[in-house]
Design a protein around this motif. Sequence first.
Motif, PDB file in Angstrom:
ATOM      1  N   GLY A 170       0.794  -1.216   0.000  1.00 19.89           N
ATOM      2  CA  GLY A 170       0.000   0.000   0.000  1.00 19.89           C
ATOM      3  C   GLY A 170       0.825   1.264   0.000  1.00 19.89           C
ATOM      4  O   GLY A 170       0.486   2.252  -0.656  1.00 19.89           O
ATOM      5  N   GLU A 171       1.926   1.250   0.732  1.00 17.54           N
ATOM      6  CA  GLU A 171       2.748   2.451   0.829  1.00 17.54           C
ATOM      7  C   GLU A 171       3.378   2.797  -0.515  1.00 17.54           C
ATOM      8  O   GLU A 171       3.444   3.965  -0.900  1.00 17.54           O
ATOM      9  CB  GLU A 171       3.816   2.253   1.914  1.00 17.54           C
ATOM     10  N   GLU A 172       3.845   1.792  -1.252  1.00 18.89           N
ATOM     11  CA  GLU A 172       4.407   2.067  -2.582  1.00 18.89           C
ATOM     12  C   GLU A 172       3.303   2.524  -3.533  1.00 18.89           C
ATOM     13  O   GLU A 172       3.524   3.401  -4.380  1.00 18.89           O
ATOM     14  CB  GLU A 172       5.121   0.851  -3.154  1.00 18.89           C
ATOM     15  N   ALA A 173       2.117   1.924  -3.386  1.00 17.20           N
ATOM     16  CA  ALA A 173       0.996   2.319  -4.245  1.00 17.20           C
ATOM     17  C   ALA A 173       0.663   3.792  -4.067  1.00 17.20           C
ATOM     18  O   ALA A 173       0.372   4.504  -5.036  1.00 17.20           O
ATOM     19  CB  ALA A 173      -0.229   1.458  -3.931  1.00 17.20           C
ATOM     20  N   GLU A 174       0.735   4.275  -2.839  1.00 16.66           N
ATOM     21  CA  GLU A 174       0.501   5.706  -2.603  1.00 16.66           C
ATOM     22  C   GLU A 174       1.627   6.542  -3.201  1.00 16.66           C
ATOM     23  O   GLU A 174       1.385   7.587  -3.817  1.00 16.66           O
ATOM     24  CB  GLU A 174       0.386   5.996  -1.108  1.00 16.66           C
ATOM     25  N   LYS A 175       2.848   6.074  -3.057  1.00 13.29           N
ATOM     26  CA  LYS A 175       4.008   6.815  -3.544  1.00 13.29           C
ATOM     27  C   LYS A 175       3.952   7.042  -5.051  1.00 13.29           C
ATOM     28  O   LYS A 175       4.342   8.105  -5.549  1.00 13.29           O
ATOM     29  CB  LYS A 175       5.298   6.071  -3.176  1.00 13.29           C
ATOM     30  N   ILE A 176       3.459   6.050  -5.800  1.00 14.06           N
ATOM     31  CA  ILE A 176       3.425   6.170  -7.262  1.00 14.06           C
ATOM     32  C   ILE A 176       2.106   6.757  -7.768  1.00 14.06           C
ATOM     33  O   ILE A 176       1.884   6.845  -8.972  1.00 14.06           O
ATOM     34  CB  ILE A 176       3.704   4.823  -7.948  1.00 14.06           C
ATOM     35  N   GLY A 177       1.229   7.144  -6.852  1.00 17.00           N
ATOM     36  CA  GLY A 177      -0.014   7.791  -7.251  1.00 17.00           C
ATOM     37  C   GLY A 177      -1.138   6.843  -7.630  1.00 17.00           C
ATOM     38  O   GLY A 177      -2.161   7.280  -8.160  1.00 17.00           O
ATOM     39  N   LEU A 178      -0.964   5.562  -7.340  1.00 21.59           N
ATOM     40  CA  LEU A 178      -1.993   4.588  -7.688  1.00 21.59           C
ATOM     41  C   LEU A 178      -3.186   4.680  -6.740  1.00 21.59           C
ATOM     42  O   LEU A 178      -4.321   4.411  -7.129  1.00 21.59           O
ATOM     43  CB  LEU A 178      -1.400   3.171  -7.654  1.00 21.59           C
ATOM     44  N   VAL A 179      -2.926   5.043  -5.488  1.00 23.09           N
ATOM     45  CA  VAL A 179      -3.998   5.207  -4.505  1.00 23.09           C
ATOM     46  C   VAL A 179      -3.888   6.584  -3.864  1.00 23.09           C
ATOM     47  O   VAL A 179      -2.836   7.226  -3.919  1.00 23.09           O
ATOM     48  CB  VAL A 179      -3.948   4.113  -3.413  1.00 23.09           C
TER      49      VAL A 179
END
Length: 259
Positions: A170-179
């Motif tokens: 989840g943290e990487e997903a937020e970092k790349i703008g996915l979430v």
Amino acid sequence: MEFTNIQLKVENGVGYVSINCPPANTLGTKTISGLSECIDHIETNQSIKAVVITGEGKMFVAGADIKEFTNAFHDEEKGKALSVDAQTVLNKIENLTKPVIAAINGACLGGGLELAMSCHLRIVANEAKLGQPELNLGLIPGFGGTQRLPRLTNKAKALEIILTGRLINGEEAEKIGLVNKSVPLSELMDEAKKLAESIVNKSSQSIKATITAVNEGLETTLVEGLEIEAVQWAQLFSTEDMVEGVNAFIEKRKPVFKG
């Protein structure tokens, strides 16, 4: 109302949709059909102002029902139907005139990630795993992943995730703008509820116009998109909600929108 493999409850103007197809909440044809019927119901239900989609149990959606793929071996027509049927339902979610929030509580893979990406907003548990592992099956994402993922992140990152099949948290997903936001699992539904309830008191007509302008504008040029925005803006001037909102601002009080 009851929908196949889908649960719906409504609280404070928010429709909470749970994918309930244990053990992995896969998006088989019956689940997709149930989801489609549920979204149709939500669209016409005036008591529902916003939607939260999550998975029942420990998973969001672990993917499509791969066993159903065997029925389409050596049959391109059946294979395409599996893709188009799912895309049609996810397009319905993306174009819903009420905001849809994905609350990603666990494994969000393949069709699950494609479902989440069709939602307008996404909140994810830190420890959830997201990815598009279809290449491991000799396939590609077929429920919209090749199109929505690069639009939400960027071309290079989308290709990396799809081509390698690696999973991200989840943290990487937020970092790349996915979430939009990654939070501890224990806080996930509270965050989704808070976000949904911060929207439901807005004018439903303004919400619809916003979703329409953004969705349609992204599919065209900037000049054409600005025209779409101007049309949506102008149409709101004929609504009682716009009159109420402006008057409430001038009178320094909270607006009471009636839709």
